[in-house]
Design an enzyme around this catalytic site. Structure first.
Site: not given
Length: 308
Positions: A2-3, A144, A185
DNA sequence: ATTTAGACCTGTCAGC
DNA sequence: TGCTGACAGGTCTAAA
């Protein structure tokens, strides 16, 4: 798995179902599900607490509990939450019959036929469950075993979420702040979008979708984006997250909502896992590359490496 | 100081 | 049919 949109959708469903409910006890079937504090403390502290509110922060689901505590749940890749009505029974006999299989599959939950619910494979891989005073049960399933529960004092919330940057959907996430974060970045923009300190809640699906929305190649250096591109990407992030929430999240194989239903956003995805299919904008074939060891999907003609 | 590979876990699917 | 390797929505840690 899930995001942000999937967690937000779950939070909304849970809020209408569980605020005011009192936790009778917690059953644990995989002890490492508890990330903080230690297991005995966790189990002793959570019993008897009432759920006062339900929130989301980044990809974390937060249950505010009585006594100024909160339970945070991060589902990582394959975690799911399912709410069972009263009337379930728990079968743990597999633990003695076949410890190896039990270790992987966990217990079996059975519902009486009057429940009207028909869960099937989602009932495997249960790692924990919260049992409420009214007999309902919130199952946490996680094939998992990567997901984690943590129990914190509310005053230590800043510490619990120290690794999270601005929330994208509540005004914290500004174009100016985003621009200054990207300027520092040098790495590929795709990788930077996955950094939860830059913007909280974006994962592999929505990073790809947002870059497609903005027409930016995933390998572009974050610092190389001009003002218009930063603005377009900012809008793209907010747009793809908002639209996915409206569609109930994106489901591939594992993600399910509280009642075991798959999210519909899969039918609205533009590039994620669409490699080999034509771009909806220009018809070129979507390509797949690896960026920072994550699958990355983009349209080679809508998202040029130069940005020109 | 950054990147990157490895860990944590189990399952599925493609290819030989 | 069976084995092997790649890959899966995430994040932390250690080594390069």
């Amino acid at each position: 798995m899930p995001e942000l949109p999937e967690v937000e959708y779950t939070a909304r469903q849970l809020r209408s179902a569980l605020v005011g409910a009192t936790i009778r006890e917690v059953h644990l079937f995989w002890e490492r599900t508890i990330g903080y504090p230690d297991v005995p403390t966790f189990l002793a502290e959570i019993a008897g607490r009432t759920i006062e509110g339900i929130r989301r922060r980044g990809k974390y689901l937060i249950l505010d509990l009585s006594g100024n505590l909160f339970l945070s749940i991060h589902r990582r890749m394959t975690g799911n939450l399912l709410l069972l009505p009263a009337g379930w029974t728990l079968d743990t006999s597999l633990r003695e019959r076949d410890p190896a299989v039990w270790n992987t599959k966990g217990p079996t939950f059975r519902l009486d036929s009057a429940s009207g619910l028909s869960y099937s494979h989602e009932l495997n891989y249960c790692r924990a469950c919260l049992v409420f005073e009214d007999g309902r049960c919130l199952l946490y399933t996680d094939l998992r075993k990567f997901g984690r529960f943590e129990l914190w004092e509310r005053e230590r919330e800043a510490e619990a979420f120290a690794q999270l940057g601005p929330e994208p959907l509540n005004g914290e996430f500004t174009v100016e702040g985003f621009a200054s974060a990207l300027a520092k970045r040098k790495g590929p923009i795709k990788q930077v979008l996955l950094d939860q300190l830059v913007v909280a809640g974006v994962g592999n699906i929505y990073a790809d979708e947002a870059l497609f929305y903005a027409g930016i190649h995933p390998l572009r250096s974050a610092a190389s984006l001009n003002t218009d591109e930063v603005k377009a990407l900012h809008t793209g992030i907010v747009t793809v997250l908002t639209q996915s929430i409206e569609h109930g999240g994106t489901s591939f194989s594992d993600y399910r909502d509280l009642w075991g239903e798959a999210g519909d956003n899969y039918n609205h995805v533009q590039v994620y896992k669409q490699d080999g299919k034509p771009c909806s904008r220009c018809g070129s074939l979507i390509e797949r590359i690896i960026v920072a060891q994550r699958s990355t999907h983009y349209c080679p003609s809508c998202q040029k490496p130069t940005g020109v």
